[in-house]
Design a protein around this motif. Structure first.
Motif, short mmCIF file in Angstrom:
data_model
loop_
_atom_site.label_atom_id
_atom_site.label_comp_id
_atom_site.label_asym_id
_atom_site.label_seq_id
_atom_site.Cartn_x
_atom_site.Cartn_y
_atom_site.Cartn_z
N PRO A 181 0.86 -1.19 0.00
CA PRO A 181 0.00 0.00 0.00
C PRO A 181 0.90 1.25 0.00
O PRO A 181 2.02 1.20 0.52
CB PRO A 181 -0.78 -0.11 1.30
CG PRO A 181 -0.24 -1.26 2.06
CD PRO A 181 0.72 -2.02 1.19
N PRO A 182 0.43 2.35 -0.61
CA PRO A 182 1.32 3.51 -0.79
C PRO A 182 1.87 4.08 0.51
O PRO A 182 2.97 4.60 0.53
CB PRO A 182 0.42 4.55 -1.49
CG PRO A 182 -0.92 3.96 -1.62
CD PRO A 182 -0.89 2.53 -1.18
N ASP A 183 1.12 3.92 1.63
CA ASP A 183 1.60 4.49 2.89
C ASP A 183 1.99 3.39 3.90
O ASP A 183 1.83 3.56 5.10
CB ASP A 183 0.51 5.39 3.50
CG ASP A 183 -0.81 4.60 3.64
OD1 ASP A 183 -0.87 3.46 3.14
OD2 ASP A 183 -1.75 5.13 4.26
N ALA A 184 2.50 2.30 3.40
CA ALA A 184 2.82 1.14 4.25
C ALA A 184 3.83 1.50 5.33
O ALA A 184 4.73 2.31 5.10
CB ALA A 184 3.38 0.01 3.39
N VAL A 185 3.66 0.88 6.51
CA VAL A 185 4.69 0.95 7.55
C VAL A 185 5.33 -0.44 7.61
O VAL A 185 4.73 -1.41 8.07
CB VAL A 185 4.09 1.34 8.94
CG1 VAL A 185 5.20 1.36 9.99
CG2 VAL A 185 3.40 2.69 8.85
N ARG A 208 7.08 4.00 4.99
CA ARG A 208 8.00 4.28 6.09
C ARG A 208 8.53 2.93 6.58
O ARG A 208 7.89 1.90 6.37
CB ARG A 208 7.28 4.97 7.24
CG ARG A 208 6.88 6.42 6.96
CD ARG A 208 6.20 7.04 8.19
NE ARG A 208 6.75 6.56 9.44
CZ ARG A 208 7.93 6.94 9.97
NH1 ARG A 208 8.66 7.85 9.35
NH2 ARG A 208 8.37 6.43 11.11
N GLY A 209 9.68 2.95 7.24
CA GLY A 209 10.28 1.68 7.62
C GLY A 209 10.75 1.63 9.04
O GLY A 209 11.10 2.66 9.64
N VAL A 210 10.75 0.43 9.61
CA VAL A 210 11.30 0.18 10.94
C VAL A 210 12.30 -0.97 10.79
O VAL A 210 11.93 -2.05 10.31
CB VAL A 210 10.19 -0.23 11.94
CG1 VAL A 210 10.80 -0.55 13.30
CG2 VAL A 210 9.14 0.85 12.05
N LEU A 211 13.54 -0.70 11.18
CA LEU A 211 14.55 -1.75 11.14
C LEU A 211 14.65 -2.35 12.54
O LEU A 211 14.99 -1.66 13.50
CB LEU A 211 15.90 -1.16 10.71
CG LEU A 211 17.06 -2.15 10.55
CD1 LEU A 211 16.75 -3.18 9.47
CD2 LEU A 211 18.35 -1.40 10.20
N ASP A 230 13.49 11.01 8.16
CA ASP A 230 12.13 10.97 8.73
C ASP A 230 11.34 9.76 8.22
O ASP A 230 10.20 9.56 8.61
CB ASP A 230 11.39 12.26 8.37
CG ASP A 230 11.38 12.51 6.87
OD1 ASP A 230 12.31 12.03 6.18
OD2 ASP A 230 10.43 13.15 6.38
N ARG A 231 11.94 8.93 7.37
CA ARG A 231 11.17 7.80 6.83
C ARG A 231 11.50 6.47 7.51
O ARG A 231 10.97 5.45 7.13
CB ARG A 231 11.40 7.69 5.31
CG ARG A 231 10.76 8.85 4.55
CD ARG A 231 10.89 8.65 3.05
NE ARG A 231 10.27 7.43 2.61
CZ ARG A 231 10.66 6.73 1.54
NH1 ARG A 231 11.69 7.16 0.80
NH2 ARG A 231 10.05 5.62 1.19
N TRP A 232 12.40 6.48 8.48
CA TRP A 232 12.73 5.20 9.13
C TRP A 232 13.07 5.38 10.60
O TRP A 232 13.45 6.45 11.03
CB TRP A 232 13.89 4.51 8.41
CG TRP A 232 15.10 5.38 8.20
CD1 TRP A 232 15.38 6.12 7.10
CD2 TRP A 232 16.18 5.61 9.12
NE1 TRP A 232 16.57 6.80 7.26
CE2 TRP A 232 17.09 6.48 8.49
CE3 TRP A 232 16.48 5.14 10.40
CZ2 TRP A 232 18.27 6.92 9.11
CZ3 TRP A 232 17.65 5.56 11.02
CH2 TRP A 232 18.53 6.43 10.37
N ASP A 233 12.89 4.27 11.33
CA ASP A 233 13.26 4.21 12.75
C ASP A 233 14.04 2.92 12.98
O ASP A 233 13.84 1.94 12.25
CB ASP A 233 12.01 4.17 13.65
CG ASP A 233 11.31 5.51 13.66
OD1 ASP A 233 11.96 6.50 13.99
OD2 ASP A 233 10.11 5.53 13.30
N LEU A 234 14.85 2.95 14.02
CA LEU A 234 15.55 1.74 14.44
C LEU A 234 14.89 1.24 15.72
O LEU A 234 14.62 2.04 16.61
CB LEU A 234 17.02 2.05 14.76
CG LEU A 234 17.86 2.68 13.65
CD1 LEU A 234 19.25 3.00 14.18
CD2 LEU A 234 17.95 1.74 12.44
N VAL A 235 14.62 -0.04 15.79
CA VAL A 235 14.12 -0.62 17.04
C VAL A 235 14.99 -1.82 17.38
O VAL A 235 15.07 -2.79 16.61
CB VAL A 235 12.64 -1.05 16.93
CG1 VAL A 235 12.19 -1.75 18.22
CG2 VAL A 235 11.75 0.17 16.67
N ALA A 236 15.67 -1.74 18.53
CA ALA A 236 16.51 -2.84 18.98
C ALA A 236 15.67 -3.76 19.86
O ALA A 236 14.93 -3.29 20.71
CB ALA A 236 17.70 -2.29 19.77
#
Ligand SMILES: C[S@@+](CC[C@H](N)C(=O)[O-])C[C@H]1O[C@@H](n2cnc3c(N)ncnc32)[C@H](O)[C@@H]1O
Length: 347
Positions: A181-185, A208-211, A230-236
């Motif tokens: 989808p165009p606004d996928a997370v 947008r992305g979460v690594l 602003d398009r990605w975040d890191l989650v440990a």
């Protein structure tokens, strides 16, 4: 001379028709990756960028024994990797280019990982895995695979740089195969240094992305290359304990590392964390039926010898998804050796 002495006797079959010759070749075929590793460790390709070099000169440059370097290169040249000319000079070939450390298409780190002792030694003891159903890795290295690679930055780099190098050629092709989808997370579960997520965010500009990976792995992430912080975040975190919120869960070369019970836990956390219309997208080999060669049947034995995992068939994924409260909706082919197995919430 008697007529018996005169008779030609039984005619030996041509060598190619005798299966023992094929078995002999197969039994010694491990010497090709052995030579590949030696030459990759020495960094030989890095010393050929200026053109062909006599082997003595090359041996001096890399600190090797000239005759033995020539013997290793001569075997690789039979596979099109390097070439020797009539004057005994060796040169790069298109297949040898990725052996260079700084080539744009460098595959050296992947070769160093795939031929590392952590894969090589357990593979040499595959019989134990076949007999007992358990990988010899823990016995040989004193701890499970990912604990070993978390020990120190040097050890970690062998696997995580190698994994990034191995994934580089496939990431854009997998990203292209996804219809998002165009606004996928997008949550890249066990996303390593983020090569796939980077490709996904480039291919899908609205996403947008979460690594999501272990803290020591995220330290080496490459998402800065996107140029859009602003398009990605890191989650440990630990994917056996949690998954961050999102709507599209990518798991590339993750489930194949683990047995069904562990794979199930990872899927269940994704299922719980995802939005109601979310999806899991598992990028792994899907092993086809039949006797034809398939790369999935090869890497499967790596999963057997160094991990507790396996490559799965479509039916295996179907059963695993059902247990995790997911419904397998489709299997998307990609232009790589991986397929994307899609699942949605079953209820
Ligand atoms: C085979 S690699 C795949 C990396 C990446 N998806 C790719 O295709 O290049 C497996 C990844 O799972 C991560 N991993 C292993 N155990 C984990 C855990 N318990 N929690 C989160 N990530 C984990 C590793 O750090 C590694 O990055």
């Amino acid at each position: 001379m008697t007529s018996a002495e005169n008779s030609p006797g039984p005619v030996a079959p041509p060598a190619e028709a005798d299966p023992r010759f094929a078995l002999m070749d197969l039994a010694m075929s491990y010497l090709v990756p052995a030579a590949l590793r030696a030459v990759a460790v020495l960094g030989v390709a890095d010393h050929l960028t200026g053109g062909p070099r006599p082997v003595a000169d090359l041996a001096r440059a890399v600190g090797a024994h000239p005759l033995n370097l020539r013997r290793a290169l001569r075997l690789l040249a039979t596979h099109g990797i390097f070439t020797e000319d009539d004057e005994g000079r060796f040169a790069l070939t298109p297949a040898a280019e990725p052996m260079r450390t700084d080539a744009p298409s460098s595959f050296r780190a992947a070769i160093l990982m795939l031929t590392d002792a952590t894969f090589w030694r357990p593979a040499g003891e595959l019989e134990e895995a076949v007999r007992t159903g358990t990988s010899p890795f823990d016995r040989l290295f004193g701890m499970p695979f990912f604990d070993h690679f978390a020990r120190d930055p040097g050890t970690a780099a062998v696997f995580h740089d190698g994994m990034a190098s191995m994934s580089d050629p496939e990431n854009p092709l997998v990203a292209r195969a996804l219809d998002l989808p165009p606004d996928a997370v997008v949550v890249d579960v066990g996303g390593g240094h983020g090569g796939l997520l980077l490709a996904v965010l480039r291919e899908h500009p609205g996403a947008r992305g979460v690594l999501f990976d272990q803290p020591h792995v995220l330290e080496g992430h490459r998402l800065g290359e996107l140029g859009a912080e602003d398009r990605w975040d890191l989650v440990a975190g630990d994917f056996f304990a949690e998954a961050p919120p999102g709507d599209t869960y990518l798991l590339k070369r993750i489930l194949h590392d683990w047995d069904d019970e562990h794979a199930l836990r990872v899927l269940e956390h994704c299922r719980r964390a995802m939005s109601p219309h979310g999806r899991v997208l598992v990028a792994d080999a899907v092993v086809p039926p039949g006797n034809d060669p398939d790369p999935g049947k090869v890497i499967d034995l790596l999963m057997m010898s160094s991990f507790t995992g396996r490559e799965r068939t479509r039916a295996d994924f179907d059963a695993l998804f059902t247990r995790a409260g997911l419904r397998l909706t489709r299997v998307l082919p990609t232009d790589t050796r991986l397929s994307v197995v899609e699942g949605v919430a079953a209820v």
